[in-house]
Design an enzyme around this catalytic site. Structure first.
Site, PDB file in Angstrom:
ATOM      1  N   HIS A  35      15.039  10.488  26.205  1.00  0.00           N
ATOM      2  CA  HIS A  35      15.037   9.030  26.243  1.00  0.00           C
ATOM      3  C   HIS A  35      14.167   8.417  25.134  1.00  0.00           C
ATOM      4  O   HIS A  35      14.492   7.362  24.600  1.00  0.00           O
ATOM      5  CB  HIS A  35      14.622   8.537  27.632  1.00  0.00           C
ATOM      6  CG  HIS A  35      15.729   8.726  28.631  1.00  0.00           C
ATOM      7  ND1 HIS A  35      15.830   9.853  29.429  1.00  0.00           N
ATOM      8  CD2 HIS A  35      16.805   7.971  28.918  1.00  0.00           C
ATOM      9  CE1 HIS A  35      16.921   9.758  30.159  1.00  0.00           C
ATOM     10  NE2 HIS A  35      17.530   8.636  29.888  1.00  0.00           N
ATOM     11  N   HIS A  66      11.502  24.112  32.791  1.00  0.00           N
ATOM     12  CA  HIS A  66      10.257  23.437  32.428  1.00  0.00           C
ATOM     13  C   HIS A  66       9.807  22.483  33.520  1.00  0.00           C
ATOM     14  O   HIS A  66       8.684  22.534  33.985  1.00  0.00           O
ATOM     15  CB  HIS A  66      10.401  22.694  31.102  1.00  0.00           C
ATOM     16  CG  HIS A  66       9.088  22.258  30.557  1.00  0.00           C
ATOM     17  ND1 HIS A  66       8.437  21.122  30.999  1.00  0.00           N
ATOM     18  CD2 HIS A  66       8.271  22.831  29.645  1.00  0.00           C
ATOM     19  CE1 HIS A  66       7.290  21.017  30.367  1.00  0.00           C
ATOM     20  NE2 HIS A  66       7.159  22.039  29.546  1.00  0.00           N
ATOM     21  N   GLU A 114       6.466  22.472  35.650  1.00  0.00           N
ATOM     22  CA  GLU A 114       5.829  21.163  35.871  1.00  0.00           C
ATOM     23  C   GLU A 114       6.577  20.241  36.821  1.00  0.00           C
ATOM     24  O   GLU A 114       6.274  19.056  36.907  1.00  0.00           O
ATOM     25  CB  GLU A 114       5.654  20.450  34.510  1.00  0.00           C
ATOM     26  CG  GLU A 114       4.619  21.123  33.622  1.00  0.00           C
ATOM     27  CD  GLU A 114       4.574  20.537  32.222  1.00  0.00           C
ATOM     28  OE1 GLU A 114       5.048  19.421  32.012  1.00  0.00           O
ATOM     29  OE2 GLU A 114       4.046  21.238  31.334  1.00  0.00           O
ATOM     30  N   HIS A 142       5.414  29.026  27.304  1.00  0.00           N
ATOM     31  CA  HIS A 142       5.590  29.076  28.763  1.00  0.00           C
ATOM     32  C   HIS A 142       6.136  30.431  29.211  1.00  0.00           C
ATOM     33  O   HIS A 142       5.700  30.987  30.217  1.00  0.00           O
ATOM     34  CB  HIS A 142       6.539  27.967  29.231  1.00  0.00           C
ATOM     35  CG  HIS A 142       5.923  26.606  29.201  1.00  0.00           C
ATOM     36  ND1 HIS A 142       4.757  26.300  29.872  1.00  0.00           N
ATOM     37  CD2 HIS A 142       6.317  25.455  28.604  1.00  0.00           C
ATOM     38  CE1 HIS A 142       4.468  25.018  29.667  1.00  0.00           C
ATOM     39  NE2 HIS A 142       5.388  24.496  28.891  1.00  0.00           N
TER      40      HIS A 142
HETATM   41 CO    CO Z   1       5.534  22.503  28.414  1.00  0.00          CO
END
Ligand code: CO
Length: 299
Positions: free
Chosen positions: A125, A184, A214, A246
């Site tokens: 966005h 993620h 997250e 990650h």
């Molecule tokens: Co990250």
């Protein structure tokens, strides 16, 4: 005599009109000629500072080049931290805004921005909002089309899961062994797509799961499901563009809070699959298909 006058008038007419007709046939020097260049493609990703993860980006660029030969292709990373880290090592990667400004300076009048993200989250966005502003600038890029990331429709989810089962999950996986994807996750409302994926995964194969770093589903939720089911072995697969930080640390690292360590503590052996999804052609094909639609909109 009459003929001579007529000839003189004709000559004079020619003399005066010729420069104007010449001007009419040449491009207006006062304004930039339209469509001299482009459309250009700007590939935008979060970025990675992990050198081994770069193979994923090399693969994407190779496929984009093969699909759109002769097209100007540029890259931008959304992560300021990654860009700064790379700059210290002498690697200069632009932000999407800087990359757009350079394309504008270079005279591109049409740009397709491809979001190399998994979902239409916060980064998508932001890219959309900022790159579209270039359309409003005086002498700016006349047309900017922002192309969707990988997961958008129900059909795209099915395609992604099909590709993961066929091309990412190791062939040596035995019945009863689980596959845990690491997404993620985000604070953005689009986080809900991971739960939709979990539903689809479970419908396809009851031993496939997705957790996020997250967002939701959380890793704790997934771990609880694995323990409840009596799973003894799980393949850990990054559900991310690259097998970067990650994947290497939060998923497969040796620290006590990594997914591998936490599963081990719960009595579940885990096998990390360190492959970014952008290394898999059948998955890159989803971005390419979105890019084809977007390129069709600027021509
Ligand atoms: Co990250």
């Amino acid at each position: 005599m009459y003929c001579q006058v007529k000839g003189l008038v004709f000559t004079l007419l020619l003399f005066f009109l010729l420069p104007f007709s010449c001007l009419a046939g040449s491009p207006d020097q006062g304004h930039p000629a339209t469509d001299v260049k482009g459309p250009a493609i700007l590939l935008v990703t979060f970025g990675t500072s992990v050198p081994s993860a770069q193979v994923a980006f090399v693969n994407i660029e190779k496929q984009v080049r093969a699909t759109f030969p002769g097209t100007e292709i540029r890259w931008a990373y959304t992560s300021k931290i990654i860009r700064k880290k790379l700059a210290k090592n002498g690697v200069q990667i632009d932000s999407p805004e800087t990359a757009m400004a350079k394309l504008m300076d270079d005279g591109y009048t049409k740009v397709v921005v491809q979001s190399l993200h998994m979902i239409t989250g916060a980064e998508f966005h932001e890219i959309y909002a900022n790159t579209k502003l270039f359309e409003q600038m005086s002498g700016g890029i006349g047309k900017v089309v922002v192309s969707y990331p990988m997961l958008t429709t129900d059909e795209s989810m099915e395609r992604v899961l099909q590709a993961i089962v066929a091309d990412v999950v190791p062939k040596e996986r035995k019945p009863g062994e689980a596959v845990v994807l690491m997404g993620h996750g985000t604070h953005h409302p689009s986080d809900a797509i991971y739960s939709a994926l979990m539903y689809k995964l479970q419908k396809r194969d009851a031993n496939m799961y997705i957790g996020t770093v997250e967002g939701h589903p959380t890793f704790d939720e997934v771990k609880e499901m694995l323990v409840k089911k009596g799973i003894k072995k799980a393949y850990l697969v990054p559900f991310m563009t690259v097998a970067g930080d990650h994947a290497l640390n939060d998923m497969a690292g040796d620290e006590a809070d990594s997914w591998k360590s936490q599963l081990s503590k719960a009595g579940i052996e885990s096998v990390p699959v360190l492959k970014g999804l952008a290394e898999v052609d059948s998955l890159v094909a989803l971005w390419i298909d979105n890019l084809k639609i977007a390129m069709g909109q600027v021509k």
